[in-house]
Design a protein around this motif. Structure first.
Motif, PDB file in Angstrom:
ATOM      1  N   UNK A 228      -2.050  44.899  56.393  1.00  0.00           N
ATOM      2  CA  UNK A 228      -1.212  45.803  56.127  1.00  0.00           C
ATOM      3  C   UNK A 228      -0.818  45.328  54.487  1.00  0.00           C
ATOM      4  N   UNK A 229      -0.840  45.850  53.798  1.00  0.00           N
ATOM      5  CA  UNK A 229      -1.341  45.400  52.302  1.00  0.00           C
ATOM      6  C   UNK A 229      -0.861  46.812  51.214  1.00  0.00           C
ATOM      7  N   UNK A 230       0.341  46.599  50.511  1.00  0.00           N
ATOM      8  CA  UNK A 230       1.671  47.528  49.160  1.00  0.00           C
ATOM      9  C   UNK A 230       2.935  47.461  49.542  1.00  0.00           C
ATOM     10  N   UNK A 231       3.418  48.247  49.521  1.00  0.00           N
ATOM     11  CA  UNK A 231       4.572  49.149  50.027  1.00  0.00           C
ATOM     12  C   UNK A 231       5.076  50.057  51.108  1.00  0.00           C
ATOM     13  N   UNK A 232       5.065  48.995  51.994  1.00  0.00           N
ATOM     14  CA  UNK A 232       5.278  49.358  53.362  1.00  0.00           C
ATOM     15  C   UNK A 232       6.384  49.240  54.102  1.00  0.00           C
ATOM     16  N   UNK A 233       6.686  50.601  54.914  1.00  0.00           N
ATOM     17  CA  UNK A 233       8.148  50.938  54.943  1.00  0.00           C
ATOM     18  C   UNK A 233       8.211  51.622  56.198  1.00  0.00           C
ATOM     19  N   UNK A 234       8.123  51.061  57.446  1.00  0.00           N
ATOM     20  CA  UNK A 234       8.089  51.838  59.233  1.00  0.00           C
ATOM     21  C   UNK A 234       9.808  52.354  59.561  1.00  0.00           C
ATOM     22  N   UNK A 235       9.901  53.215  59.379  1.00  0.00           N
ATOM     23  CA  UNK A 235      11.541  53.790  60.330  1.00  0.00           C
ATOM     24  C   UNK A 235      12.149  52.709  61.054  1.00  0.00           C
ATOM     25  N   UNK A 236      11.105  52.085  62.250  1.00  0.00           N
ATOM     26  CA  UNK A 236      11.276  51.178  63.129  1.00  0.00           C
ATOM     27  C   UNK A 236      11.022  49.984  63.199  1.00  0.00           C
TER      28      UNK A 236
END
Length: 379
Positions: A228-236
């Motif tokens: 997983x690379x970059x700007x990463x947002x997972x709500x949970x």
């Protein structure tokens, strides 16, 4: 999630392929005539009927055994035979169908046995056994056994066996057995067995058996068997069996079986089986079986084999080897401390540095300097 994507692909493909199956069964009992009323010369002009090759404007009830139509083709019923046929221009009908489409196709369903290129509007579905490329709309779905490329909208889903590329919207999901590349939105999910790359937004989850890279947002989770690379947002959560690199936020957790590198914020947990490096912050547990390097804050506990840099854990730090500064309610350095610890209670098996706190224990100091208040040191 991936098993569900296979089911979704199979279901939609089965429903849409009924168009092709029905045509083949119909041919077994239907004689195909190429009679027509033609107003023109050299297969050019205006044609009424089942002309096999035509250039211009053509009207027919239902196409059967056509070869090449160039211009405007208007039909009113399902075609009876579309093998090896090609329509170049504008195709309009209940279910415009051909081996190949090049141009504009508009109908309740757009069906191709090979590829569709151009502007394709299927009020219900657009289905191709080959590639779909251009500006493509399926009121319910876009389904391709090849690649879907361009500006693509599927009211419920886009499903592809070979990849989805471009600006892609699926009301419920984008599902690919290969890559998904570009600006991608899935109301519920983006599911890929290949890479998931670009600006990717999903209401619930993004799932990939390969890498996820770019700017990625998911309401619940980003899950990858690759990186997983970059700007990463997972709500949970962000979950990877490989590296997580970049600016990473998991509302509850960031979890990797490999390294976590960059600016990492996990609501309750940041956990790595290999190492964590960068600026790391969590309200709960910061844990690595390898090294943690950088500036680190853990609201509850920091637990690692080696810590390099600055660590702040208001309650507890459990570290085998410290190289730097650790501030915690209880600092336990079970092997070697190279640096400074500040806390209510500080413990080091081997102290090479300074302890500041109410109780300071250095096992390698001789009595009576092994346990001291305020500070303890060994240089």
């Amino acid at each position: 999630m991936l098993k569900k994507s296979h089911f979704l692909f199979s279901l939609i493909t089965m429903i849409c392929s009924n168009f092709l199956i029905a045509q083949e069964e119909y041919l077994d009992t239907t004689y195909c005539s190429n009679s027509s009323l033609d107003l023109g010369i050299s297969n050019t002009g205006l044609s009424f009927g089942n002309s096999q090759n035509w250039n211009g404007i053509r009207f027919n009830i239902s196409d059967c055994n056509i070869e090449e139509i160039n211009g405007i083709n208007i039909t009113f019923w399902n075609p009876e035979e579309i093998h090896n046929s090609e329509i170049n221009g504008i195709a309009i009908g209940l279910a415009p169908s051909a081996g190949k489409f090049n141009g504009i196709a508009i109908g309740g369903a757009v069906v191709s046995e090979e590829k569709v290129n151009g502007l394709n509007l299927g009020i219900l579905v657009s289905v191709a056994s080959g590639n779909i490329s251009g500006v493509n709309f399926g009121g319910l779905a876009l389904v391709s056994e090849g690649e879907i490329g361009g500006i693509n909208f599927g009211g419920l889903a886009q499903v592809s066996e070979k990849g989805i590329i471009g600006i892609n919207f699926g009301g419920l999901a984008l599902v690919s057995k290969n890559h998904i590349l570009g600006i991608n939105f899935g109301g519920l999910a983006l599911v890929s067995e290949g890479e998931l790359t670009g600006l990717n937004i999903s209401g619930l989850a993004q799932v990939s058996q390969s890498n996820i890279s770019g700017i990625n947002f998911s309401g619940l989770a980003l899950v990858s068997e690759g990186e997983i690379k970059g700007l990463n947002i997972g709500g949970l959560a962000l979950v990877s069996q490989n590296k997580i690199t970049g600016i990473n936020f998991g509302g509850l957790a960031i979890v990797s079986s490999d390294e976590i590198l960059g600016i990492n914020i996990g609501g309750l947990t940041i956990s790595s089986s290999s190492g964590i490096m960068g600026i790391n912050s969590t309200l709960g547990l910061l844990k690595s079986k390898g090294e943690i390097t950088g500036i680190n804050f853990a609201g509850y506990k920091t637990e690692t084999n080696v810590l390099n840099g600055l660590n702040i854990s208001p309650i507890w730090s459990e570290i085998n080897e410290l190289n730097g500064l650790s501030i915690a309610g209880y600092n336990r350095i079970s092997q070697v401390q190279n640096g400074i610890t500040i806390g209510l209670v500080n413990f080091a098996e081997i102290l090479n540095g300074l302890q500041i706190g109410l109780i300071n224990i250095a096992e390698n100091n001789s009595f009576p300097f092994r346990i001291l208040p305020i500070f303890n040191a060994n240089f």
